[in-house]
Design an enzyme around this catalytic site. Structure first.
Site, mmCIF file in Angstrom:
data_model
loop_
_atom_site.group_PDB
_atom_site.id
_atom_site.type_symbol
_atom_site.label_atom_id
_atom_site.label_comp_id
_atom_site.label_asym_id
_atom_site.label_seq_id
_atom_site.Cartn_x
_atom_site.Cartn_y
_atom_site.Cartn_z
ATOM 1 N N THR A 261 0.847 -1.198 0.000
ATOM 2 C CA THR A 261 0.000 0.000 0.000
ATOM 3 C C THR A 261 0.883 1.248 0.000
ATOM 4 O O THR A 261 1.984 1.239 0.569
ATOM 5 C CB THR A 261 -0.899 0.074 1.256
ATOM 6 O OG1 THR A 261 -0.070 -0.060 2.414
ATOM 7 C CG2 THR A 261 -1.967 -0.993 1.260
ATOM 8 N N TYR B 196 -4.359 1.592 -5.067
ATOM 9 C CA TYR B 196 -4.575 0.212 -4.600
ATOM 10 C C TYR B 196 -5.907 -0.331 -5.125
ATOM 11 O O TYR B 196 -5.992 -1.466 -5.602
ATOM 12 C CB TYR B 196 -4.551 0.235 -3.071
ATOM 13 C CG TYR B 196 -4.595 -1.096 -2.376
ATOM 14 C CD1 TYR B 196 -3.421 -1.782 -2.064
ATOM 15 C CD2 TYR B 196 -5.805 -1.658 -1.969
ATOM 16 C CE1 TYR B 196 -3.459 -2.989 -1.387
ATOM 17 C CE2 TYR B 196 -5.849 -2.864 -1.293
ATOM 18 C CZ TYR B 196 -4.675 -3.526 -1.006
ATOM 19 O OH TYR B 196 -4.710 -4.727 -0.329
ATOM 20 N N LYS C 235 -6.280 -3.558 -7.527
ATOM 21 C CA LYS C 235 -7.009 -4.740 -7.044
ATOM 22 C C LYS C 235 -8.241 -5.025 -7.894
ATOM 23 O O LYS C 235 -8.624 -6.190 -8.078
ATOM 24 C CB LYS C 235 -7.376 -4.556 -5.563
ATOM 25 C CG LYS C 235 -6.163 -4.551 -4.633
ATOM 26 C CD LYS C 235 -5.463 -5.908 -4.607
ATOM 27 C CE LYS C 235 -4.342 -5.999 -3.604
ATOM 28 N NZ LYS C 235 -3.729 -7.330 -3.529
ATOM 29 N N ILE D 71 -7.983 -7.601 7.380
ATOM 30 C CA ILE D 71 -7.421 -8.745 8.101
ATOM 31 C C ILE D 71 -6.335 -8.227 9.059
ATOM 32 O O ILE D 71 -5.613 -7.281 8.703
ATOM 33 C CB ILE D 71 -6.798 -9.758 7.095
ATOM 34 C CG1 ILE D 71 -7.784 -10.113 5.965
ATOM 35 C CG2 ILE D 71 -6.316 -11.017 7.815
ATOM 36 C CD1 ILE D 71 -9.066 -10.792 6.379
HETATM 37 N N1 CAA Z 1 -14.307 9.262 2.512
HETATM 38 C C1 CAA Z 1 -14.277 10.589 2.183
HETATM 39 N N2 CAA Z 1 -13.391 11.445 2.724
HETATM 40 C C2 CAA Z 1 -12.528 10.967 3.597
HETATM 41 C C3 CAA Z 1 -12.493 9.608 3.953
HETATM 42 C C4 CAA Z 1 -13.454 8.753 3.393
HETATM 43 N N3 CAA Z 1 -13.497 7.443 3.701
HETATM 44 N N4 CAA Z 1 -11.495 9.418 4.827
HETATM 45 C C5 CAA Z 1 -10.939 10.640 5.027
HETATM 46 N N5 CAA Z 1 -11.578 11.566 4.295
HETATM 47 C C6 CAA Z 1 -11.324 12.984 4.259
HETATM 48 C C7 CAA Z 1 -11.231 13.539 5.676
HETATM 49 O O1 CAA Z 1 -12.533 13.858 6.170
HETATM 50 C C8 CAA Z 1 -10.394 14.784 5.491
HETATM 51 O O2 CAA Z 1 -11.177 15.837 4.944
HETATM 52 P P1 CAA Z 1 -10.832 17.383 5.270
HETATM 53 O O3 CAA Z 1 -9.414 17.583 4.813
HETATM 54 O O4 CAA Z 1 -11.831 18.117 4.469
HETATM 55 O O5 CAA Z 1 -10.989 17.496 6.749
HETATM 56 C C9 CAA Z 1 -9.428 14.367 4.406
HETATM 57 O O6 CAA Z 1 -10.043 13.245 3.708
HETATM 58 C C10 CAA Z 1 -8.103 13.930 4.967
HETATM 59 O O7 CAA Z 1 -8.313 12.853 5.905
HETATM 60 P P2 CAA Z 1 -7.167 12.377 6.880
HETATM 61 O O8 CAA Z 1 -7.000 13.381 8.008
HETATM 62 O O9 CAA Z 1 -7.399 10.960 7.292
HETATM 63 O O10 CAA Z 1 -5.908 12.525 5.894
HETATM 64 P P3 CAA Z 1 -4.488 12.015 6.026
HETATM 65 O O11 CAA Z 1 -3.757 12.632 4.892
HETATM 66 O O12 CAA Z 1 -3.953 12.175 7.416
HETATM 67 O O13 CAA Z 1 -4.652 10.418 5.819
HETATM 68 C C11 CAA Z 1 -5.151 8.404 4.680
HETATM 69 C C12 CAA Z 1 -5.169 9.926 4.609
HETATM 70 C C13 CAA Z 1 -3.682 7.938 4.874
HETATM 71 C C14 CAA Z 1 -5.668 7.864 3.365
HETATM 72 C C15 CAA Z 1 -5.990 7.943 5.902
HETATM 73 O O14 CAA Z 1 -7.287 8.520 5.809
HETATM 74 C C16 CAA Z 1 -6.153 6.441 5.937
HETATM 75 O O15 CAA Z 1 -5.245 5.728 6.335
HETATM 76 N N6 CAA Z 1 -7.330 5.925 5.550
HETATM 77 C C17 CAA Z 1 -7.590 4.496 5.511
HETATM 78 C C18 CAA Z 1 -7.290 3.979 4.131
HETATM 79 C C19 CAA Z 1 -7.494 2.487 4.129
HETATM 80 O O16 CAA Z 1 -8.566 1.976 4.446
HETATM 81 N N7 CAA Z 1 -6.441 1.750 3.788
HETATM 82 C C20 CAA Z 1 -6.531 0.324 3.798
HETATM 83 C C21 CAA Z 1 -5.169 -0.218 4.124
HETATM 84 S S1 CAA Z 1 -5.239 -1.989 4.448
HETATM 85 C C22 CAA Z 1 -5.402 -2.658 2.961
HETATM 86 O O17 CAA Z 1 -5.305 -2.039 1.945
HETATM 87 C C23 CAA Z 1 -5.676 -4.130 2.963
HETATM 88 C C24 CAA Z 1 -6.926 -4.419 2.265
HETATM 89 O O18 CAA Z 1 -6.896 -4.928 1.154
HETATM 90 C C25 CAA Z 1 -8.222 -4.142 2.938
#
Ligand code: CAA
Length: 241
Positions: free
Chosen positions: A86, A147, A151, A180
């Site tokens: 990722t 990603y 995928k 997971i």
């Molecule tokens: N939908 C819409 N907007 C979203 C959102 C969502 N799901 N999540 C965050 N945002 C918005 C926030 O509200 C925020 O908006 P504002 O700037 O207007 O306040 C903006 O996006 C930034 O959010 P963050 O503060 O979280 O931003 P960041 O830069 O610190 O982090 C990120 C961004 C790294 C992507 C973090 O949100 C994150 O880790 N998210 C999870 C991503 C995820 O699920 N990854 C899966 C990894 S595991 C994997 O990939 C295995 C698998 O197959 C399942």
């Protein structure tokens, strides 16, 4: 000696569970890994499974690595394309490098690994390819345009290749794990994981790597010969296709 199974990213996380489960099911397992020598060494000491180092993003390295595995263990009957990385970032912050690294490993890696084993499987009229996609290739995920694209591409690749392999006794299937409990998921900010992600999983917990490994063992088995081009979702009820 059992049939030979090769698992990419097979020394850590979901891949380690897959390697172990295939070994328990009687396969001669080769676990590929790209970077973490210490983890690979510890994995071999714990399991007796041989590890092989190369990057699935490098076609020539895949050809050479597969040749070495086949010389040492025999023809590959089962290929599990599990290796994945990722580089999460909201799209406005995502760099071309974030995009390229994820596409090269998570999508092009499937071409690079499958192409060198394909002709041998066709000649032998038997093969099992299991591609580890993701719930986020099915539903999309904010912060994962790279990603999710890769995928989703893995699922298209699976469906196309299943049609080509069917007459040659090769099945090609995908598994879409949900969240997971591996290092990859635990690397997500704890607040994001606890407040945004886990509440979306109806069973109320992260999945276990072994829960994915058991799906792989089934798809790899001779019993699963009529299943090809399919996608198994194992995500605790988080998303239905
Ligand atoms: N939908 C819409 N907007 C979203 C959102 C969502 N799901 N999540 C965050 N945002 C918005 C926030 O509200 C925020 O908006 P504002 O700037 O207007 O306040 C903006 O996006 C930034 O959010 P963050 O503060 O979280 O931003 P960041 O830069 O610190 O982090 C990120 C961004 C790294 C992507 C973090 O949100 C994150 O880790 N998210 C999870 C991503 C995820 O699920 N990854 C899966 C990894 S595991 C994997 O990939 C295995 C698998 O197959 C399942």
């Amino acid at each position: 000696m059992g049939k030979v199974a090769l698992v990419t990213g097979g020394s850590r996380g979901i891949g380690a569970a897959i390697s172990k489960a295939l070994k328990e099911a009687g396969y001669e397992v080769a676990a590929n890994y790209a970077g973490n020598d210490d983890a690979a060494r510890a994995f071999t000491e714990e399991t007796g499974i041989k590890t092989y180092k190369w990057s699935v993003a490098d076609y020539e390295a895949c050809e050479a690595g597969i040749k070495q595995v086949e010389e040492e263990l025999g023809p590959i009957a089962v290929l599990v394309n599990n290796a994945g990385i990722t580089r999460d970032a909201m799209f406005h912050k995502m760099t071309p490098q974030h995009w390229k690294e994820v596409i090269d490993t998570n999508l092009t890696g499937l071409f690079n690994m499958t192409h060198p084993v394909w002709t041998g499987m066709r000649d032998r009229k038997y093969g099992r390819i299991v591609n580890i996609s993701s719930i986020n290739g099915q539903k999309g995920q904010a912060g994962q345009a790279n990603y999710s694209a890769a995928k989703a591409g893995d699922i298209g690749f699976t469906k196309a290749l299943a049609q080509e392999g069917a007459r040659a006794g090769i099945t090609v299937n995908a598994i879409c794990p949900g969240y997971i409990g591996t290092e990859m998921v635990r690397a997500i900010d704890e607040k994001v994981l606890n407040e945004r992600i886990i509440p979306q999983i109806p069973v109320g917990r992260l999945g276990e790597p072994e829960e994915i490994a058991r799906c792989v063992v089934f798809l790899a088995s001779e019993d699963a010969g009529f299943i090809t081009g399919s996608t198994i979702s194992a995500n605790g009820g988080q998303f239905f296709v």
